[in-house]
Design a protein around this motif. Structure first.
Motif, PDB file in Angstrom:
ATOM      1  N   GLY A 124     -16.606 -31.462  72.174  1.00 58.66           N
ATOM      2  CA  GLY A 124     -17.981 -31.798  72.511  1.00 58.66           C
ATOM      3  C   GLY A 124     -18.546 -32.746  71.472  1.00 58.66           C
ATOM      4  O   GLY A 124     -18.141 -32.716  70.302  1.00 58.66           O
ATOM      5  N   SER A 151     -19.041 -33.677  76.812  1.00 52.82           N
ATOM      6  CA  SER A 151     -18.162 -32.495  76.761  1.00 52.82           C
ATOM      7  C   SER A 151     -16.895 -32.846  77.536  1.00 52.82           C
ATOM      8  O   SER A 151     -16.974 -33.362  78.657  1.00 52.82           O
ATOM      9  CB  SER A 151     -18.847 -31.278  77.386  1.00 52.82           C
ATOM     10  N   GLY A 340     -14.436 -34.279  82.039  1.00 57.18           N
ATOM     11  CA  GLY A 340     -15.564 -33.691  81.338  1.00 57.18           C
ATOM     12  C   GLY A 340     -16.875 -34.186  81.912  1.00 57.18           C
ATOM     13  O   GLY A 340     -16.950 -34.665  83.052  1.00 57.18           O
TER      14      GLY A 340
END
Length: 494
Positions: A124, A151, A340
């Motif tokens: 992240g 992320s 992500g």
């Protein structure tokens, strides 16, 4: 034996990998079809071509009773020996080091097995930026602040079509198994060393007691000769000769005490303690029971001796390494992917419109490496052949070890029986000569000869008893210790 993929699986897999160009797809297809046409014999152990006899040559020389158990030393019925054996198994440093080695091998097997599973990593990130509030003309304009949140999850996986990673994991597993048997070899060697040292202690104590008794007997004869000399029936030469006998017997004691101390110190080392804190009472070899052991069949030796099983596991590891080296000739296929969320606002980070992903399939085919892959393959094959010959030699040596131990038991038992007869006859001759000496009718030369013969015969008797006990210990060692399953479950590389 490892089978290739069916043809339908080839097309399906190729269609699922978007990153391969046409040439690479054709190359992969040809390789997969070639692998499906046969088997990669990476796990087939070579035939050792062993000549297993129907029985031990010297087995008929014994009267066997029962196969050895794990606690084989209890057959000698010595509580002190049993205590020393228990201590050695618990605290011996060589056994502890061997145990640490197989724990290391277990860890290496897990490391090698990790290549068979996908690797995943997550992360992240938050980034912050601010634009300047001044323009190129010097006028002031509104600045801007930007915050970006990301992320992600990344994954990679190498398709193990050729068994390269699987063989590497198999080799590591077999090495871990070999290290377990190596620990058993060290433990068996330690236990037999304890038994040998303890029996040496008993033999030294018996020989010291006999030497002291002989000194007393020789001194008694010396006093009788001195009385004859005072009475005028003896000579100064007779006295001098007997004094030499007494001095010779006294001189034999220090080496025996040295041997006793050295073996007690050896026992202290085997139980990992300083000699000052180890007390060995000992006693006499006459208090030791003689066990009766059946050697079993020669073929049973292959599954009971830890050094044979260790060599077999090492051979299996080398065979798997051959498969791994062979697989290096084939392409490596790697799949990678990343996915992500990315958003300028934390509240909308995991919204559908913030998602991103990518997938890549890559194929690498060795073309020219200066002979490295071929050299590695030839090295693995030669290593396999070396371990095959070592395995065969270990088996042949094991058969010889058992036969040698059986012969030693037979011959030392016969030697002990005959030596007891020698001692009995020598003692009777010495007693008669001493009686005649006191009666004044004995020849001094006869007295000297009979006592020296007795002293030597008694010392040889103790050595014969020691040799017989050591022969039984050798048989236990040759048979691999106790004949019960004691193998721990090998590590699973996955």
């Amino acid at each position: 034996m490892r089978q290739g993929l069916p043809g339908g699986a080839v097309d399906g897999w190729l269609a699922a990998v978007p990153g391969l160009n046409r040439a690479a797809r054709w190359l992969a297809a040809l390789c997969l079809v070639a692998s499906s046409a046969g088997c990669l014999l990476t796990r087939d152990l070579p035939d050792p071509a062993l000549d297993i006899p129907q029985g031990y040559k010297a087995a008929r020389l014994t009267n066997p009773d029962a196969p050895p158990t794990l606690d084989w030393w209890r057959g000698f019925r010595s509580p002190e020996l049993t205590t020393l054996m228990d201590d050695a198994q618990t605290v011996n440093l060589d056994v502890a080091a061997a145990t640490a080695r197989f724990i290391q091998a277990d860890a290496q097997a897990r490391i090698a097995g990790a290549a068979l599973l996908p690797s995943l990593s997550g992360g992240g990130q938050e980034s912050y930026s601010r634009t300047s509030g001044s323009s190129a003309s010097g006028l002031s304009i509104g600045g801007r602040e930007v915050v970006n949140y990301t992320s992600s999850l990344s994954a990679s996986y190498e398709l193990d079509f050729w068994g390269k990673n699987r063989d590497a994991a198999q080799a590591a597993e077999e090495t871990a198994v070999a290290n377990r048997f190596d620990r058993d070899v060290v433990a068996l060697t330690t236990l037999t060393s304890v038994a040998n040292a303890y029996f040496q202690v008993l033999a030294s104590q018996d020989r010291i007691r006999t030497a002291e008794q002989n000194i007393a007997s020789a001194t008694r004869i010396l006093e009788a000769i001195k009385q004859r000399f005072k009475a005028g029936t003896g000579t100064d030469l007779d006295v001098a000769q007997q004094e030499a006998v007494v001095a010779n017997q006294r001189a034999s004691v220090p080496p025996l005490r040295q041997t006793l101390a050295l073996n007690i110190n050896a026992l202290a080392t085997l139980v990992s303690r300083p000699p000052e804190s180890v007390k060995v009472t000992g006693g006499s070899m006459n208090q030791i029971s003689v066990p009766r052991v059946t050697p079993g069949l020669p073929s049973e030796l292959l599954t009971q001796r830890p050094d044979i099983r260790r060599q077999e596991a090492q051979l299996a590891s080398a065979t798997a390494n051959v498969g791994n080296a062979r697989a290096q000739f084939f392409p490596s296929i790697l799949l990678t992917g990343q996915g992500g969320y990315q958003s300028s606002a934390l509240a909308s980070l995991f919204q559908p419109h913030a998602a991103f992903f990518s997938m890549v399939g890559g194929l690498t085919q060795p073309i020219f490496d200066g002979g490295r892959i071929l050299g590695n393959f030839e090295f693995a094959k030669a290593r396999q052949d070396e371990l095959l010959q070592a395995y065969r030699k270990t088996v042949v040596s094991a058969f010889a070890d058992v036969d040698n131990a059986l012969v030693s038991i037979k011959q030392t038992t016969e030697k002990l029986r005959l030596q007891r007869e020698v001692v009995a006859a020598s003692r009777r001759a010495f007693q008669l000569s001493e009686q005649q000496l006191r009666a004044g009718t004995a020849d001094i030369v006869t007295v000297l000869n009979t006592q020296l013969t007795l002293f030597q015969a008694e010392d040889v008797l103790w050595q014969a008893q020691l040799a017989r006990l050591l022969a039984f210990v050798s048989l236990y060692q040759a048979l691999g210790g106790g004949w019960e399953p004691r193998m721990e479950k090998p590590v699973n590389a996955l």
